[in-house]
Design an enzyme around this catalytic site. Structure first.
Site, PDB file in Angstrom:
ATOM      1  N   SER A 167      50.526   4.577   0.341  1.00 59.00           N
ATOM      2  CA  SER A 167      49.220   4.875   0.932  1.00 59.00           C
ATOM      3  C   SER A 167      48.353   5.626  -0.074  1.00 59.00           C
ATOM      4  CB  SER A 167      49.423   5.641   2.236  1.00 59.00           C
ATOM      5  OG  SER A 167      48.237   5.689   2.987  1.00 59.00           O
ATOM      6  N   ASP A 265      48.361  -3.919   8.828  1.00 60.83           N
ATOM      7  CA  ASP A 265      47.870  -2.728   8.131  1.00 60.83           C
ATOM      8  C   ASP A 265      46.413  -2.974   7.754  1.00 60.83           C
ATOM      9  OD1 ASP A 265      47.301  -0.649   6.391  1.00 60.83           O
ATOM     10  OD2 ASP A 265      49.055  -0.934   5.137  1.00 60.83           O
ATOM     11  N   HIS A 295      51.305   0.171   8.811  1.00 64.26           N
ATOM     12  CA  HIS A 295      51.181   1.206   7.793  1.00 64.26           C
ATOM     13  C   HIS A 295      52.150   2.351   8.110  1.00 64.26           C
ATOM     14  CE1 HIS A 295      48.761   2.853   4.488  1.00 64.26           C
ATOM     15  NE2 HIS A 295      48.954   4.046   5.049  1.00 64.26           N
TER      16      HIS A 295
END
Length: 320
Positions: A167, A265, A295
């Site tokens: 991320s 995601d 995610h």
């Protein structure tokens, strides 16, 4: 300025897998970040510990040895932790945790870091860089990059050195690879990019953002200046290559990459564009694409999570 690019492939944008639990989004209170961070951390540690301790691999994960190796930058001591596998490591992974540039540390990521060390059979080094909004771009990124000199100075690496993260930490890893190239470092053997954010301000909301931008854990709306708290000047800095690697003028001469992507995601399309552009500009890219995953799935005890940990080890072994 590159803002969009063709995708590596066109995903189907299906619904999440039935075994996936979608937790409420983690929302930081930017007016009181320290209190908010503490609450979110306690919730995350309790949740992940309760889930992982029911798995048969729990004791093996807990047997992973750790040690603290802090370093200093700008008069600030940056906590840093090493996770060692119980056998000779295939290499060393400098790992930058995620958390929207504003939350988390190695304790929240403990199971992830232990899992990579255990199943990937690699040494993992994890710095707790300074966080926004107190520390703006590029402070946290430079904290992470400074870990490279710390590792070299203290001889902490075992085998070849790789950088990675997920991320916002994946954003740091991609940016650090660019920084290493631009600053003449030659010791990065590869980059592990797990659902990385690679552009802060796309021209238009991408399809994956439209499909999964709300209700799928990561609440993401790029047009609402989602990451404005990370910058002193959003309009001026958000297109910087070290903030938005997809916007870099060149992605040539970068180390091989492993990209881990989740279908459900909002960041998926930008990851697919980045993978395609890396390949087009000469970088060797391997990827794992997990249908039905969301995610941050690598925190949960799923078969796709264990597969990700093993894939990281395989990638490092193949470039050792």
């Amino acid at each position: 300025m590159i803002r969009t690019y063709h995708k590596l492939f066109e995903p189907e944008y299906n619904e999440v897998a039935p075994e996936v639990i979608i937790e409420p989004a983690e929302i930081m209170d930017m007016d009181d970040p320290q209190v908010s961070r503490t609450q979110l951390k306690m919730q995350a540690v309790a949740l992940f510990t309760s889930e992982w301790r029911r798995r048969t691999c729990w004791q093996d994960m807990m047997n992973i040895r750790t040690r603290s190796v802090p370093y200093e930058r700008e008069g600030y001591e940056i906590p840093c932790t090493i996770y060692d596998p119980r056998e000779d490591p295939a290499g060393t992974l400098l790992y930058f945790h995620g958390g929207a540039w504003s939350m988390n540390d190695h304790e929240v990521y403990d199971q992830v870091l232990r899992g990579i060390a255990l199943f990937g059979k690699v040494r993992v080094i994890a710095p707790d860089y300074r966080l926004a909004p107190e520390y703006k771009f590029p402070t946290g990124l430079e904290d992470c990059y400074a870990a490279l000199a710390h590792i070299e100075r203290e001889k902490l690496a075992e085998g070849k050195l790789f950088i990675g993260g997920d991320s916002s930490g994946g954003n740091f890893a991609a940016a650090a690879a660019l920084m290493a190239r631009d600053r003449g470092r030659k010791d990065i053997a590869g980059q592990v990019l797990i659902y990385p954010a690679v552009i802060m301000n796309p021209e238009l909301p991408l399809k994956s953002e439209q499909r999964y931008g709300s209700g799928y854990f990561l609440e993401y709306r790029s047009g609402q200046k989602f990451t404005s708290y990370y910058f002193d000047d959003y309009e001026e800095q958000s297109d910087h290559p070290y903030a938005s690697p997809l916007c870099a003028g060149s992605l040539k001469n970068l180390p091989p990459a492993l990209m881990i992507m989740a279908e459900c995601d909002p960041l998926l399309d930008q990851e697919l564009m980045y993978a395609a552009r890396l390949i087009d500009e000469g970088t060797d890219v391997a990827y794992k694409y997990y249908e039905g995953m969301i995610h941050a799935f690598i925190h949960r005890p799923l078969k796709e999570t264990i597969d990700t940990y093993k894939a990281i080890g395989d990638f490092i072994q193949s470039h050792a």
